[in-house]
Design a protein around this motif. Structure first.
Motif, PDB file in Angstrom:
ATOM      1  N   ASP A  10     -23.844 -41.796 118.382  1.00 33.58           N
ATOM      2  CA  ASP A  10     -24.968 -41.427 117.849  1.00 33.58           C
ATOM      3  C   ASP A  10     -24.660 -40.477 116.944  1.00 33.58           C
ATOM      4  OD1 ASP A  10     -26.948 -43.432 118.971  1.00 33.58           O
ATOM      5  OD2 ASP A  10     -25.844 -42.303 120.880  1.00 33.58           O
ATOM      6  N   VAL A  11     -23.557 -39.401 117.485  1.00 30.00           N
ATOM      7  CA  VAL A  11     -23.374 -37.981 116.856  1.00 30.00           C
ATOM      8  C   VAL A  11     -22.436 -38.552 115.524  1.00 30.00           C
ATOM      9  CG1 VAL A  11     -21.747 -36.181 116.747  1.00 30.00           C
ATOM     10  CG2 VAL A  11     -23.173 -36.891 118.930  1.00 30.00           C
ATOM     11  N   ALA A  12     -21.803 -39.675 115.657  1.00 28.60           N
ATOM     12  CA  ALA A  12     -20.993 -40.069 114.477  1.00 28.60           C
ATOM     13  C   ALA A  12     -21.768 -40.990 113.490  1.00 28.60           C
ATOM     14  CB  ALA A  12     -19.867 -40.684 114.913  1.00 28.60           C
ATOM     15  N   TRP A  13     -23.033 -41.302 113.769  1.00 26.17           N
ATOM     16  CA  TRP A  13     -23.816 -42.179 113.213  1.00 26.17           C
ATOM     17  C   TRP A  13     -24.019 -41.938 111.575  1.00 26.17           C
ATOM     18  CZ3 TRP A  13     -23.711 -46.941 114.669  1.00 26.17           C
ATOM     19  CH2 TRP A  13     -24.698 -47.912 114.081  1.00 26.17           C
ATOM     20  N   PRO A  14     -24.196 -40.573 111.217  1.00 27.04           N
ATOM     21  CA  PRO A  14     -24.224 -40.517 109.684  1.00 27.04           C
ATOM     22  C   PRO A  14     -22.887 -40.615 108.957  1.00 27.04           C
ATOM     23  CG  PRO A  14     -25.008 -38.490 111.298  1.00 27.04           C
ATOM     24  CD  PRO A  14     -24.577 -39.613 111.988  1.00 27.04           C
ATOM     25  N   VAL A  15     -21.834 -40.202 109.539  1.00 29.39           N
ATOM     26  CA  VAL A  15     -20.356 -40.570 109.324  1.00 29.39           C
ATOM     27  C   VAL A  15     -20.400 -42.037 108.842  1.00 29.39           C
ATOM     28  CG1 VAL A  15     -18.002 -40.211 109.087  1.00 29.39           C
ATOM     29  CG2 VAL A  15     -19.388 -38.413 110.149  1.00 29.39           C
ATOM     30  N   LEU A  16     -20.636 -42.829 109.761  1.00 27.66           N
ATOM     31  CA  LEU A  16     -20.491 -44.406 109.751  1.00 27.66           C
ATOM     32  C   LEU A  16     -21.352 -44.788 108.514  1.00 27.66           C
ATOM     33  CD1 LEU A  16     -20.063 -46.727 112.179  1.00 27.66           C
ATOM     34  CD2 LEU A  16     -21.961 -47.035 110.839  1.00 27.66           C
ATOM     35  N   ALA A  17     -22.738 -44.245 108.577  1.00 24.32           N
ATOM     36  CA  ALA A  17     -23.725 -44.622 107.536  1.00 24.32           C
ATOM     37  C   ALA A  17     -23.343 -44.473 106.062  1.00 24.32           C
ATOM     38  CB  ALA A  17     -25.041 -44.001 107.852  1.00 24.32           C
ATOM     39  N   TRP A  18     -22.559 -43.155 105.954  1.00 23.36           N
ATOM     40  CA  TRP A  18     -22.115 -42.807 104.514  1.00 23.36           C
ATOM     41  C   TRP A  18     -20.982 -43.798 104.184  1.00 23.36           C
ATOM     42  CZ3 TRP A  18     -17.037 -41.523 103.210  1.00 23.36           C
ATOM     43  CH2 TRP A  18     -16.858 -40.986 102.057  1.00 23.36           C
ATOM     44  N   PHE A  19     -19.952 -44.145 105.184  1.00 25.12           N
ATOM     45  CA  PHE A  19     -18.751 -44.672 104.883  1.00 25.12           C
ATOM     46  C   PHE A  19     -18.993 -46.161 104.696  1.00 25.12           C
ATOM     47  CE2 PHE A  19     -15.744 -47.631 106.977  1.00 25.12           C
ATOM     48  CZ  PHE A  19     -14.414 -47.221 106.128  1.00 25.12           C
ATOM     49  N   THR A  20     -20.072 -46.799 105.441  1.00 18.49           N
ATOM     50  CA  THR A  20     -20.562 -48.346 105.158  1.00 18.49           C
ATOM     51  C   THR A  20     -21.084 -48.350 103.977  1.00 18.49           C
ATOM     52  OG1 THR A  20     -22.270 -47.757 106.627  1.00 18.49           O
ATOM     53  CG2 THR A  20     -20.415 -49.000 107.594  1.00 18.49           C
ATOM     54  N   ASN A  21     -22.147 -47.392 103.536  1.00 23.34           N
ATOM     55  CA  ASN A  21     -22.984 -47.589 102.196  1.00 23.34           C
ATOM     56  C   ASN A  21     -21.944 -47.421 101.077  1.00 23.34           C
ATOM     57  OD1 ASN A  21     -25.148 -47.567 103.478  1.00 23.34           O
ATOM     58  ND2 ASN A  21     -25.886 -45.112 103.019  1.00 23.34           N
ATOM     59  N   ARG A  22     -20.849 -46.619 101.217  1.00 24.80           N
ATOM     60  CA  ARG A  22     -20.040 -46.400 100.167  1.00 24.80           C
ATOM     61  C   ARG A  22     -19.254 -47.624  99.901  1.00 24.80           C
ATOM     62  NH1 ARG A  22     -15.992 -41.442  98.299  1.00 24.80           N
ATOM     63  NH2 ARG A  22     -14.501 -42.715  97.171  1.00 24.80           N
ATOM     64  N   VAL A  23     -18.627 -48.332 100.977  1.00 24.86           N
ATOM     65  CA  VAL A  23     -17.825 -49.621 100.828  1.00 24.86           C
ATOM     66  C   VAL A  23     -19.004 -50.580 100.207  1.00 24.86           C
ATOM     67  CG1 VAL A  23     -16.735 -51.514 102.312  1.00 24.86           C
ATOM     68  CG2 VAL A  23     -16.107 -49.060 102.769  1.00 24.86           C
ATOM     69  N   PHE A  24     -20.088 -50.855 100.801  1.00 19.78           N
ATOM     70  CA  PHE A  24     -20.982 -51.862 100.218  1.00 19.78           C
ATOM     71  C   PHE A  24     -21.228 -51.320  98.798  1.00 19.78           C
ATOM     72  CE2 PHE A  24     -25.633 -53.210 100.059  1.00 19.78           C
ATOM     73  CZ  PHE A  24     -24.995 -54.545  99.856  1.00 19.78           C
ATOM     74  N   ALA A  25     -21.448 -50.062  98.326  1.00 20.85           N
ATOM     75  CA  ALA A  25     -21.518 -49.757  96.959  1.00 20.85           C
ATOM     76  C   ALA A  25     -20.517 -50.238  95.879  1.00 20.85           C
ATOM     77  CB  ALA A  25     -21.825 -48.354  96.751  1.00 20.85           C
ATOM     78  N   GLU A  26     -19.165 -50.071  96.477  1.00 19.70           N
ATOM     79  CA  GLU A  26     -18.040 -50.752  95.941  1.00 19.70           C
ATOM     80  C   GLU A  26     -18.100 -52.153  95.791  1.00 19.70           C
ATOM     81  OE1 GLU A  26     -15.024 -47.171  97.035  1.00 19.70           O
ATOM     82  OE2 GLU A  26     -14.989 -48.884  98.329  1.00 19.70           O
ATOM     83  N   ASP A  27     -18.457 -52.948  96.966  1.00 21.18           N
ATOM     84  CA  ASP A  27     -18.682 -54.303  96.603  1.00 21.18           C
ATOM     85  C   ASP A  27     -19.712 -54.593  95.825  1.00 21.18           C
ATOM     86  OD1 ASP A  27     -16.531 -54.937  98.329  1.00 21.18           O
ATOM     87  OD2 ASP A  27     -17.682 -54.769 100.183  1.00 21.18           O
ATOM     88  N   CYS A  28     -20.732 -54.086  95.825  1.00 20.76           N
ATOM     89  CA  CYS A  28     -21.833 -54.326  95.010  1.00 20.76           C
ATOM     90  C   CYS A  28     -21.606 -54.235  93.363  1.00 20.76           C
ATOM     91  CB  CYS A  28     -23.366 -53.473  95.217  1.00 20.76           C
ATOM     92  SG  CYS A  28     -23.805 -53.993  96.698  1.00 20.76           S
ATOM     93  N   ALA A  29     -20.725 -53.156  93.116  1.00 18.65           N
ATOM     94  CA  ALA A  29     -20.627 -52.944  91.811  1.00 18.65           C
ATOM     95  C   ALA A  29     -19.691 -53.880  91.233  1.00 18.65           C
ATOM     96  CB  ALA A  29     -19.929 -51.447  91.731  1.00 18.65           C
ATOM     97  N   ILE A  30     -18.736 -54.402  91.895  1.00 19.34           N
ATOM     98  CA  ILE A  30     -17.560 -55.368  91.564  1.00 19.34           C
ATOM     99  C   ILE A  30     -18.211 -56.755  91.286  1.00 19.34           C
ATOM    100  CG2 ILE A  30     -16.554 -56.104  93.796  1.00 19.34           C
ATOM    101  CD1 ILE A  30     -14.589 -55.180  90.661  1.00 19.34           C
ATOM    102  N   VAL A  31     -19.186 -57.303  92.280  1.00 18.74           N
ATOM    103  CA  VAL A  31     -19.629 -58.613  92.310  1.00 18.74           C
ATOM    104  C   VAL A  31     -20.649 -58.610  91.219  1.00 18.74           C
ATOM    105  CG1 VAL A  31     -19.334 -59.322  94.559  1.00 18.74           C
ATOM    106  CG2 VAL A  31     -21.354 -58.104  94.109  1.00 18.74           C
ATOM    107  N   GLU A  32     -21.171 -57.623  90.720  1.00 20.39           N
ATOM    108  CA  GLU A  32     -22.242 -57.472  89.646  1.00 20.39           C
ATOM    109  C   GLU A  32     -21.278 -57.375  88.364  1.00 20.39           C
ATOM    110  OE1 GLU A  32     -24.848 -53.958  90.098  1.00 20.39           O
ATOM    111  OE2 GLU A  32     -26.146 -55.164  91.519  1.00 20.39           O
ATOM    112  N   MET A  33     -20.103 -56.986  88.389  1.00 20.97           N
ATOM    113  CA  MET A  33     -19.436 -57.286  87.145  1.00 20.97           C
ATOM    114  C   MET A  33     -19.019 -58.726  87.079  1.00 20.97           C
ATOM    115  SD  MET A  33     -16.612 -53.971  87.112  1.00 20.97           S
ATOM    116  CE  MET A  33     -17.348 -52.324  87.908  1.00 20.97           C
ATOM    117  N   GLU A  34     -18.554 -59.181  88.198  1.00 23.63           N
ATOM    118  CA  GLU A  34     -18.251 -60.686  88.222  1.00 23.63           C
ATOM    119  C   GLU A  34     -19.457 -61.633  87.529  1.00 23.63           C
ATOM    120  OE1 GLU A  34     -16.704 -61.154  92.328  1.00 23.63           O
ATOM    121  OE2 GLU A  34     -15.696 -62.628  91.418  1.00 23.63           O
TER     122      GLU A  34
END
Lengths: 354, 354, 354
Positions: free
Chosen positions: B292-316
């Motif tokens: 629970d303490v680490a949750w904000p870090v995990l949210a930031w991390f997964t959001n960023r990985v997902f954003a990178e994936d979204c950017a590339i599939v939209e380029m495809e």
């Protein structure tokens, strides 16, 4: 009620000029040299074909199709390593010839086909590519007066949302001075003659100011020469040398006081926009440093004239788009000839689909 | 000069995969439960079909075609009364079956036909509809580890402007770690094997970090388990079980340390965009409250990985749109098989027009 | 599951009403008089035809095709000189009949053909043109009560992104009061009868407020009359007199307390937007100045009702665009008749292409 007779093309009209593509068997500017940093990529295009320019940390700029052979994402989003560019997605890597030289998860013996490369040339502060299938001619040598120390040169331009042919017609028909009335004051152009060849055409004009003084911007460019010379004659020659254009202005002597070179590179596949590259060279007056001091005024003046030209050619393109054809009703013979030249040297749409 | 050979499809290519629709005879998530408030409507869609979700103040959510039978305006702009929704325009009213039950200015014996209703199911914090004409199968039961108290679950996602098939291929080809190099550091994936069935396909990977430490976000997810276990093995299984996808990651034991479920619901009729729904479940470490303490870090991390994936599939998708076809030149055998599976289980364009 | 039966048109439906153009052989408002300043141009349009209105410093407004015959750029960007307009580009000049009267670099004996002119009429604070090929009828005389000093008139309107037919149907079907529930409170309309001619159709309504007081805006318009009169009857007549529409509301006597005139001019070639011009005349109560004091409340109230109507008709157009046809399932007989009238008086798409 009259119908706008522009609906019916003139009898000698070259079909629909706006449907004729810029011929790809030429060198086209696609970026300013300063835009492509060492160790970086730069995304550009020719007529809808995406092109990535790659400048290694050491070595010459090269040009590839801006799509990874694997999943078609732009290589310009990738990373430059030595003399290769690596795709940002799965890390496929390409050399300057477009050959795929590494797929991190594949043996070197299984490498897939690569991407298209383009002949590339850097010079005059510009990067050129040869987009055609034909064998490349020699790249452009020195452009205009940009290498002559007797001149100071300004490099500018932008993407203009119109077919390149509107740019040629705009510059060559000097009767459009009414457009610049708020910037240049009242100017009466006079047509003086024309000369032609198979891939070039040029027209002479002289100018008269009926009742006004020239604006400061114009004085900066031509003023000091005109007053100092005995054989003053005020001659302008606008020349289309396919696919480029030049404008030279003489007040006296052989050396023009103003020498402008313009390149128009189609951006999108339908060629309804072009990136215009301008090298504007002004001859230095005898007083040292005077031109440098006056440079900001000249920049403002030329920017404003160019902005007025861009606005009007974009209106022409918008009219073409809504009318679905070229309703131009041209009455000035040199422009009729220019249109034929552009049509004869361009690539008709049939060629593109066959 | 080479031509990008992606222009010619591989011999075993399943036609144009991006033209194959998500098969409607499945349960598709169309909203998070929290988005549909009591006594309110919520506008969503499946592949261009507008759908209104209605949650009465008391009673279950129901799903109708989001158009009044009268003048086709969205029922989602209307008013919820008991177990009906009333159109905002002339006040036509519909029940959960889509039947028109009231037109204020018409006798009850003259009521017109109503609108289409969709089978609707709520569970796991999601609202699903069955858009197909076929008889609905049992709705999804418990999804992933979201109901397991040994895990903490994050629900997120967004509309991604690409065909759903790009999402499946992106997740399953773990060779794309180069894309996340700035977020996750250098990771070397290794393919370990695959298994398949008629409507599912799964692939195993292991990972190696050549020279770097994992980032904080990854340590939050897997770090404490890895260090605490003797039979450490770092196995990841990515599975497409049509039309959903899961990713599980084990460091030791039977229970994965990470369990992700993903649903991709086509938004527009051409299916060039999808709404991605993600349930990401992380196993709680032994120290209470640590996750629970680490949750904000995990949210930031997964959001960023997902954003990178979204950017590339939209380029495809953008490349597909400009190329007018699927030029993919796939070399990784599991992705070739995945593409066949998606094509075989989807709905070809011929079906849609006939 | 029911299918929205709107997919199948009613048996007496007039084809696709939204594909039928407003007939050009009528006078259409294209600008408010106040928009066209002396010595200036104003750009407007009818159904995709660009029109420039020119008001000389002295003399009547005239209307031309808004394209220079030369290079098709808008004449509205040009300069008004006496009774001519000069194109901003190469300075071609046109008079009120569209004739080209000057090209600065061409002899007067060589002048090219000009541009189309439109019959133009100014009255009631509006500028009308006759866009059709037919011989112009007499222009509209006094509109509604706008010239009657017993009334105060508000002129407003805007571009609404829908086919003009949605505007006619919206106003005439008073059963849509549910749409205005938050602005006008609960109102129960009652249909009272209809009358028809070849190019007109009108419907009567009365109203009842089941349980509430009228809002302040409505009280301003009708309140004082209703209370003061013995033969109170609350009658509303909505009339389409092709191509215009009127709404009159009586509380007592012959003179309506409210008289509204509406003109809908198609803007784009597909006629998916119209510019709505409204003259709303309110009868002055006996207490002098009362209406002027209450005017801001009335403006707020009418703006809000109009905004609600615009929002819903634009949703109807959006539904039409995505459905690719008119799925309207009309049950109210007067609206079915109105639709037939609009179809019979409009111009079918076949006419436009042949």
């Amino acid at each position: 009620m009259l119908r706008n007779t522009g609906q019916e093309p003139a009898p000698d009209a070259p079909g629909d000029l706006r449907a004729i593509g810029a011929h790809p068997d030429h060198w086209y500017p696609v970026a300013w040299s300063r835009e492509v940093k060492p160790g970086k990529t730069f995304a550009t295009s020719f007529a809808g074909e995406p092109i990535v320019l790659v400048r290694p940390s050491a070595g010459s700029v090269f040009a590839l199709e801006d799509r990874c052979a694997h999943r078609q994402v732009p290589l310009s989003k990738g990373v430059v390593n030595d003399c290769t560019v690596r795709c940002c997605y799965h890390g496929w890597s390409y050399d300057a010839s477009g050959r795929c030289v590494d797929v991190p998860y594949l043996g070197k013996d299984k490498l897939p086909n690569g991407v298209r490369s383009y002949p590339c040339h850097e010079g005059n502060g510009l990067i050129f590519v040869w987009p055609g299938a034909g064998s490349p001619k020699a790249p452009p040598g020195t452009i205009g007066a940009s290498a002559d120390r007797a001149y100071k040169t300004r490099r500018f331009g932008k993407i203009v949302r119109c077919h390149y042919s509107f740019m040629h017609e705009n510059l060559m028909d000097m009767n459009h001075q009414f457009l610049h009335r708020r910037t240049t004051g009242k100017v009466a152009p006079r047509y003086r003659g024309r000369r032609a060849g198979p891939d070039w055409f040029e027209v002479d004009f002289s100018f008269r100011r009926p009742d006004e003084k020239p604006p400061l911007g114009e004085t900066v460019i031509v003023g000091s020469f005109r007053s100092a010379s005995a054989d003053s004659r005020d001659l302008m020659t606008v020349r289309t040398e396919y696919p480029y254009q030049t404008l030279r202005f003489w007040t006296a002597g052989d050396k023009p006081v103003l020498h402008v070179w313009l390149g128009y590179t189609p951006v999108d596949a339908a060629q309804r926009s072009n990136r215009t590259f301008i090298l504007l060279s002004v001859r230095r007056p005898k007083i040292p440093g005077l031109l440098d001091v006056a440079w900001p005024v000249l920049a403002w003046f030329t920017n404003r004239v160019f902005a007025e030209d861009c606005a009007i050619v974009e209106m022409e393109q918008a009219a073409y788009d809504s009318q679905g054809g070229d309703w131009n009703q041209e009455v000035f013979p040199p422009i009729r000839e220019l249109r034929k030249l552009l049509a004869a040297n361009g690539r008709p749409p049939a060629h593109e689909t066959s």
